[in-house]
Write an enzyme that holds these catalytic residues in place. Structure first.
Site, PDB file in Angstrom:
ATOM      1  CG  HIS A 137     106.712 -29.502  26.863  1.00  0.00           C
ATOM      2  ND1 HIS A 137     106.826 -28.291  27.513  1.00  0.00           N
ATOM      3  CD2 HIS A 137     105.723 -29.346  25.946  1.00  0.00           C
ATOM      4  CE1 HIS A 137     105.945 -27.436  27.024  1.00  0.00           C
ATOM      5  NE2 HIS A 137     105.258 -28.054  26.073  1.00  0.00           N
ATOM      6  CG  HIS A 258      98.139 -27.871  18.676  1.00  0.00           C
ATOM      7  ND1 HIS A 258      98.675 -26.681  18.240  1.00  0.00           N
ATOM      8  CD2 HIS A 258      99.106 -28.465  19.420  1.00  0.00           C
ATOM      9  CE1 HIS A 258      99.904 -26.562  18.703  1.00  0.00           C
ATOM     10  NE2 HIS A 258     100.188 -27.634  19.421  1.00  0.00           N
TER      11      HIS A 258
END
Length: 343
Positions: A137, A258
């Protein structure tokens, strides 16, 4: 409209995406260059680094016309010396600045082992997905065309954005480690987060990633809406990552992160190639059960693209290849958009 992110570890979020609404003289000249950078954190007073570049004088023997007057030759020579020097100085300055940037890429600085040590004290496998999400992020805002965003620590100003929901906790964890490091030698948030993410991957069984140090922290938040949206299809994801200087291979390799977290791709605290194996099974295609809860639209979209599918298959069959490619893609990610200080 609720924002979710592909660079996420929460059940409702992902790690990678977001949705939002010849010289005749031996003398030389010296120039002082000054760069300011955060000494301790974004809110700290600025400290100044100085370094000195020595530029040799240009030759005085270029293109001198024949002249019986020695005095005139000497005068013309001096004038030409000055003109040549003035013409070449900008190029020399630019060259010197490129060396400064390269100098920032060292990983052998004394604070590197210190950062790793302090991070290891506060990090656990259960906390690793959140810390890794911080990396995505912060760096994921990079825009190659606009030359904005990237790995610059601006995430500290962006924690209240919907797409960054849940990141205050991992940030607080790293703040403890950063306080200890800063007491010995100040480190930027950008470096702290980049190293912590690499340590999170290693702690969970993934590859060892040597992260270069020397990033400067931003003093303001990055533009909004720059994280890839989790609702994008494969062509959209590929184009989005291309704007960040990342290839399709990088996209697929980074998506393998992930495997950490609770999106249903195997052991949530083990960094391995389970993500790719499960993608090939397409469990969301089965009717009913928990299969429909596995992954995000952006994860599933990768299997619909032939180029992405080739890399998914390779990584599902060869974990070592995945580890090597993830390491390389991670380094590209944490160096994207970074501004570097001099050593």
């Amino acid at each position: 409209m609720t924002s979710t992110t592909l660079f996420n570890s929460n059940p409702a979020h992902s790690l990678l995406c977001s949705s939002t609404s010849n010289s005749s003289s031996s003398s030389s000249l010296s120039f002082i260059f000054k760069f300011k950078f955060p000494a301790k954190s974004q809110r700290s007073p600025l400290s100044t680094v100085e370094f000195r570049a020595t530029t040799p004088r240009a030759s005085t023997r270029i293109g001198i016309a024949e002249n019986d007057s020695g005095g005139d030759c000497s005068c013309n020579s001096s004038r030409r010396t000055a003109l040549v020097f003035l013409a070449t100085t900008p190029c020399l300055l630019l060259f010197n600045q490129s060396l400064v940037k390269a100098a920032g890429l060292a990983t052998t600085t004394s604070e590197y082992p210190l950062i790793k040590e302090e991070v290891s004290k506060v990090l656990s496998t259960a906390k690793s997905a959140g810390v890794l999400r911080l990396v995505f992020h912060d760096a994921g805002t990079f825009d190659l065309d606009e030359n904005s965003g990237g790995m610059n620590g601006s995430i500290v100003y962006e924690l209240d954005r919907p797409e960054n929901a849940g990141l205050k906790k991992p940030m607080k964890i790293l703040e403890k480690a950063k306080t200890e490091v800063d007491a010995v030698k100040p480190v930027s948030w950008a470096d702290m987060i980049a190293v912590a993410g690499a340590e999170a991957v290693s702690l969970c069984g993934g590859p060892t990633i040597p992260v270069p140090l020397g990033r400067l922290d931003s003093m303001e938040p990055d533009p909004e809406g720059k994280l890839p949206q989790e609702s994008l299809d494969a062509p959209g994801l590929k184009q989005c990552f291309k704007r960040k200087g990342l290839s399709t291979q990088d996209l697929v390799a980074l998506s393998g992160a992930h495997t950490l977290g609770s999106k249903g791709f195997g052991n949530p605290t083990a960094f391995d190639n389970s993500y790719f194996k499960i993608l090939l099974q397409k469990p969301w295609m089965s009717s009913g059960g928990m299969g429909s809860m596995i992954g995000l639209p952006s994860d599933r979209a990768l299997t619909d693209d032939d180029e992405c599918l080739r890399w998914i298959t390779k990584y599902a069959e060869n974990q070592s290849m995945f580890f090597e490619d993830f390491k390389n893609a991670y380094l590209k990610l944490v160096n994207s958009g970074a501004k570097w200080k001099s050593l």
